[in-house]
Design a protein around this motif. Structure first.
Motif, PDB file in Angstrom:
ATOM      1  N   PHE A   1      29.535   0.318  25.360  1.00 30.55           N
ATOM      2  CA  PHE A   1      29.960  -0.178  24.058  1.00 30.55           C
ATOM      3  C   PHE A   1      29.690  -1.681  23.990  1.00 30.55           C
ATOM      4  CE2 PHE A   1      32.831   3.525  24.587  1.00 30.55           C
ATOM      5  CZ  PHE A   1      32.458   4.232  23.453  1.00 30.55           C
ATOM      6  N   ILE A   2      29.038  -2.093  22.908  1.00 24.32           N
ATOM      7  CA  ILE A   2      28.809  -3.504  22.627  1.00 24.32           C
ATOM      8  C   ILE A   2      29.710  -3.867  21.457  1.00 24.32           C
ATOM      9  CG2 ILE A   2      27.107  -5.268  22.047  1.00 24.32           C
ATOM     10  CD1 ILE A   2      26.579  -3.896  24.716  1.00 24.32           C
ATOM     11  N   HIS A   3      30.552  -4.867  21.653  1.00 21.47           N
ATOM     12  CA  HIS A   3      31.529  -5.219  20.630  1.00 21.47           C
ATOM     13  C   HIS A   3      30.908  -6.181  19.627  1.00 21.47           C
ATOM     14  CE1 HIS A   3      33.760  -3.334  23.721  1.00 21.47           C
ATOM     15  NE2 HIS A   3      33.834  -4.398  24.491  1.00 21.47           N
ATOM     16  N   GLY A   4      30.928  -5.794  18.366  1.00 21.61           N
ATOM     17  CA  GLY A   4      30.263  -6.564  17.326  1.00 21.61           C
ATOM     18  C   GLY A   4      31.162  -7.577  16.644  1.00 21.61           C
ATOM     19  N   PRO A   5      30.815  -7.965  15.412  1.00 21.71           N
ATOM     20  CA  PRO A   5      31.559  -9.034  14.720  1.00 21.71           C
ATOM     21  C   PRO A   5      33.059  -8.800  14.641  1.00 21.71           C
ATOM     22  CG  PRO A   5      29.528  -8.576  13.583  1.00 21.71           C
ATOM     23  CD  PRO A   5      29.627  -7.548  14.671  1.00 21.71           C
ATOM     24  N   GLY A   6      33.503  -7.555  14.603  1.00 18.77           N
ATOM     25  CA  GLY A   6      34.916  -7.250  14.769  1.00 18.77           C
ATOM     26  C   GLY A   6      35.758  -7.380  13.526  1.00 18.77           C
ATOM     27  N   CYS A   7      36.084  -8.600  13.146  1.00 13.97           N
ATOM     28  CA  CYS A   7      36.988  -8.784  12.004  1.00 13.97           C
ATOM     29  C   CYS A   7      36.750 -10.155  11.394  1.00 13.97           C
ATOM     30  CB  CYS A   7      38.439  -8.633  12.450  1.00 13.97           C
ATOM     31  SG  CYS A   7      39.037 -10.008  13.453  1.00 13.97           S
TER      32      CYS A   7
END
Length: 377
Positions: A63-69
């Protein structure tokens, strides 16, 4: 609990995990060459760690964590401008709770409040409207922050303020849009991504077609997903199926909530109140063309940037990140939170250096809350 427990069914989860493993093995995914799947939404990041999906899925999936919030991607300069507005005499500054402790270069809104500024946490822009009605002698500013999910509520509040003639109400608009930073990530030659888990709540407003370019122009699959564990597992399986079949499409796993063309009432309110900015600054990504929204001229009386001569209404110098804070690299998936030298040392929920440790949807907060504190390999 109806409409939740059925999406947390252990038997279904095990079946999905088995199917994912079979598909990953057939694709030849391994720890040496994993399949990189980016979850764009921080709510998905927290669900992945809450339910231990990072440990349960096939080892060849990363899993690559993206911009998020929106709290995570907000640059420090905008936090500083919030504080500057809040500290002006006669201002009541209102904000959602997860923005209160985000550090600026000088201080956070919480610290400004402790210093005497009238900063109040609200649950809706309608709460800010009510404060404006009750305090006609004061300027009430709402910190308009969020992706397309929260943008309609702010737009509807501006429309209501205009109908009532509440000239002491304004919005410091920091609403931003999801498709443009995805394109910026895809254009980055250092990013290696095999597919995307699309944001469910954003898509509830805008539908699925704004993501068409991901499949059409970049050949990457994207599946709009719900937030329960079997939602995410099914979405991963759908992505792997597309990869195995050599195709790329936009698919909607979250059909029980997300309509194909979005919510027409919300979209109409957004179009009425906002227009695209030429560019907007994102933490970790810099200025991205047409990625932010600003209030249209016909609602200028409710635009805090115009009213206070702040933000993009004036020239300002870039504000550097706090030394040692790697929020920008974590936010774009170039580092895991545990690879930041400050994680758990100089930066913790009690004493955060960056927004990703503060936000309820931040990747660093997820790693901290759900125990993934071991240094990444």
């Amino acid at each position: 609990m109806k409409f939740a427990s059925e999406f947390r069914d252990p038997a279904l989860a095990r079946a999905l995990l088995s199917a994912i493993a079979d598909k990953a093995d057939a694709l030849g995914a391994s720890r040496a060459k994993p399949l990189h799947i980016m979850e764009i939404c921080g709510g998905h990041t927290h669900s992945i760690f809450r339910y231990g999906l990072d440990k349960l899925v096939h080892e060849g999936i990363e899993f690559i964590h993206g911009p998020g919030c929106p709290v995570c991607v907000l640059p420090m300069a905008r936090v500083d401008e919030c504080v500057e507005i809040a500290e002006r005499p006669g201002v009541i500054f209102t904000t959602f709770g997860d923005a209160m402790r985000v550090p600026g270069h000088r201080k956070s809104l919480m610290q400004a409040k402790a210093g005497g500024a009238d900063v109040r946490m609200v649950y809706s822009p309608l709460d800010a409207l009510e404060l404006a009605r009750r305090n006609p002698e004061r300027e009430v500013v709402f910190f308009g922050l969020g992706f397309e999910t929260t943008t309609p509520s702010t737009a509807l509040s501006v429309q209501q303020a205009a109908r009532e003639g509440l000239r002491n109400f304004s919005v410091f608009c920091n609403h931003i849009t999801v498709p443009e930073p995805i394109k910026a990530l895809l254009d980055d030659p250092d990013m290696v991504l095999d597919g995307f888990i699309g944001p469910g709540h954003v898509s509830m407003v805008i539908g699925v077609h704004p993501y068409d370019f991901i499949a059409r122009d970049y050949g990457k699959p994207i599946v709009v997903a719900g937030f329960e564990p079997t939602d995410l597992l099914q979405s991963i399986l759908m992505i792997l199926t597309q990869v195995a079949e050599g195709r790329a499409a936009v698919e909607n796993q979250y059909g029980r909530v997300v309509p194909e063309h979005g919510n027409p009432v919300s979209l109409a309110a957004i179009d009425d109140v906002y227009e695209k900015r030429p560019s907007f600054e994102w933490r970790g990504l810099g200025e991205i063309d047409a990625s932010g929204l600003r209030i249209r001229p016909k609602y200028r009386a409710f635009d805090a940037e115009e009213k206070f001569g702040i933000g993009y209404a004036r020239t300002r110098a870039p504000v550097p990140e706090i030394a040692g804070c790697e929020c920008g690299k974590v936010m774009v998936g170039k580092l895991k939170p545990t690879q930041c030298p400050q994680f758990g040392k100089g930066c913790s929920p009690e004493m955060p250096l960056g927004a990703l440790m503060v936000s309820s949807e931040g990747a660093c907060a997820a790693y901290w809350q759900y125990g993934s504190r071991v240094a990444a390999e």
